[in-house]
Scaffold this active site. Structure first.
Site, PDB file in Angstrom:
ATOM      1  N   LYS A 113     -73.204   4.127 -57.250  1.00 26.44           N
ATOM      2  CA  LYS A 113     -72.217   5.152 -56.901  1.00 26.44           C
ATOM      3  C   LYS A 113     -71.292   5.329 -58.089  1.00 26.44           C
ATOM      4  O   LYS A 113     -71.063   4.389 -58.853  1.00 26.44           O
ATOM      5  CB  LYS A 113     -71.392   4.715 -55.690  1.00 26.44           C
ATOM      6  CG  LYS A 113     -70.792   5.859 -54.930  1.00 26.44           C
ATOM      7  CD  LYS A 113     -71.866   6.550 -54.109  1.00 26.44           C
ATOM      8  CE  LYS A 113     -71.311   7.403 -53.017  1.00 26.44           C
ATOM      9  NZ  LYS A 113     -72.330   7.609 -51.980  1.00 26.44           N
TER      10      LYS A 113
HETATM   11  N1  GLU Z   1     -73.733  10.939 -51.898  1.00 25.40           N
HETATM   12  C1  GLU Z   1     -74.797  10.957 -50.956  1.00 25.40           C
HETATM   13  C2  GLU Z   1     -74.853   9.657 -50.182  1.00 25.40           C
HETATM   14  O1  GLU Z   1     -73.860   8.982 -50.038  1.00 25.40           O
HETATM   15  C3  GLU Z   1     -76.123  11.347 -51.581  1.00 25.40           C
HETATM   16  C4  GLU Z   1     -76.600  10.441 -52.669  1.00 25.40           C
HETATM   17  C5  GLU Z   1     -77.827  10.973 -53.400  1.00 25.40           C
HETATM   18  O2  GLU Z   1     -78.347  11.986 -53.029  1.00 25.40           O
HETATM   19  O3  GLU Z   1     -78.216  10.308 -54.362  1.00 25.40           O
HETATM   20  O4  GLU Z   1     -75.849   9.302 -49.617  1.00 25.40           O
END
Ligand code: GLU
Length: 424
Positions: A113
């Site tokens: 993240k």
């Molecule tokens: N931010 C989204 C999540 O928390 C999508 C992450 C992604 O598509 O890599 O799952």
């Protein structure tokens, strides 16, 4: 003998919450001590200072992070959050959840993240572009289509992903669409990616309501958060026949027992940018929204909104976690003890986003593009399989649904680490 490390770097309420969830799951499956801490703690992180020239000629330095929790099962994968309350501990917790999520639904990815401490609403479009490009510039050696693949999260969107992809591509000297997912379709984005998270949430809600024998036509829904995920969930559920009775954003919450006209709310949002003073429903407080009598409550914004203060007062039948980490561990205990609320845990509930991100990445790597129906059919197939696995794990071990989902996700990461061995 394994000695647990205590992280000073990530220490925060939300990181401790993710760690306690892990500990509980690891105990439940008797995860060997030799593999526990390796599986639990983030592998590595990068913190960067991001100077941005403002429109008035001044310069502001923002702080940005990327935490790669796990790289054992594939490239790390996860979104980038732009929000004023971002901390590195929060980003680490979110990265951990990405690992369990990807693993639970069977994607060949680790978890990561990113985040920048900024209120994106306070930046002009030019400033936002400079910040986004600068973030990717600083991350160029840390990210890569086979190392760590970024995506949107709270406060970021397709446009930002487009700028980041362009920045990375300019650096490597050729177009590199697989560096980020959630891009505009014109530059390699996938059909269906924008609505994927919400479509997945709605699909799972439909499936669990069917298990509970509650007809969609008799279903009322309250949604906390009306960004990309909340609004797409609302649209999909309403297309299935459910009635959306409450929505909210950070400027206010709104209730209409007859059902909110979603087109009107979205048009209002398009022009006003926020829901403040929305006249298609009665204003209520955020707390009132969470405690509304409704069939389905969907937190679709930030972490830790269902707490020990309001868990006993919830009046929903199904709690669908479209956000990551919306329910504290104390609230979780209360909900479990009550026994009258079904819960779809975040790592399953909102996995639609990263599943279609995976499809987007595959399309980028193969330069072969799929239609929207194909994307959504494949998405629902992956969700069906994950739901069946979670249901079976629940039945087999008499686990709560969250514990079932987490143990499956964690076990697969631990198995991969054990199979790869420990580099001496
Ligand atoms: N931010 C989204 C999540 O928390 C999508 C992450 C992604 O598509 O890599 O799952």
């Amino acid at each position: 003998m394994s000695k647990a490390i205590v992280s000073t770097l990530y220490d925060s309420d939300v990181f401790r919450m993710a760690c306690r969830q892990f500990d509980k799951a690891a105990d439940a499956i008797s995860l060997p001590e030799t593999i526990r801490d390796r599986t639990k703690y983030p592998r590595r992180c990068l913190a960067v200072a991001l100077p941005v020239k403002r429109d008035d000629g001044s310069v502001t330095v923002f702080e940005g992070y990327r935490v790669q929790h796990n790289l054992s099962t594939g490239p790390a994968k996860g979104g980038i959050r732009f929000h004023q309350s971002v901390t590195i501990g929060e980003v680490a917790a979110l990265a951990m959840w990405m690992s369990w999520k990807c693993s639970l639904v069977g994607l060949p990815y680790g978890g990561a993240k990113g985040g920048v401490v900024v209120d994106p609403n306070q930046l002009s479009p030019t400033e936002l572009e400079h910040l986004s490009r600068r973030y990717m510039q600083e991350m160029v050696n840390f990210l890569g289509p086979h190392t760590d693949v970024a995506a949107p999260d709270v406060g970021t969107n397709e446009k930002i992903m487009g700028w980041m992809m362009d920045t990375y591509s300019n650096h490597v000297g050729h177009i590199s669409p697989a560096i980020v997912t959630g891009k505009p379709i014109a530059i390699g984005g996938s059909q269906g990616r924008r609505e994927a998270t919400g479509a997945g949430v709605a699909y799972l809600v439909k499936k669990y309501l069917a298990d509970m024998k509650i007809p969609l036509g008799k279903t009322t829904v309250a949604i906390q958060g009306f960004g990309n995920v909340g609004s797409e969930t609302a649209l999909a559920l309403s297309a299935y026949g459910a009635k959306i009775v409450a929505i909210s954003d950070y400027t206010g919450a709104f209730y209409n027992p007859k059902g909110i006209d979603l087109k009107r709310a979205l048009t209002y949002l398009h022009y006003q940018k926020v829901l403040r003073d929305f006249d298609g429903a009665e204003p209520i407080t955020n707390e009132q929204l969470l405690e509304l009598k409704c069939t389905v409550l969907i937190p679709a914004a930030l972490e830790r909104v269902i707490t020990d203060k309001n868990a006993a007062k919830l009046q929903c039948r199904l709690l669908a976690e479209a956000a990551n980490g919306p329910t504290t561990n104390a609230a979780d205990k209360i909900i479990e003890a009550r026994g009258d609320i079904e819960l779809i845990p975040d790592v399953l509930c909102n996995a639609g986003g990263v599943i279609v991100s995976y499809f987007e990445w595959l399309q980028n790597l193969s330069n072969f593009y799929w239609g929207r129906d194909e994307v959504l059919t494949k998405l629902f197939g992956v969700l069906d399989k994950a739901k069946a696995a979670v249901d079976a794990q629940q039945d087999k071990f008499k686990f709560s649904r969250r514990l079932a989902a987490l143990t499956l996700g964690i076990q697969r990461v631990a198995d991969a680490k054990a199979a790869r061995g420990l580099f001496p």
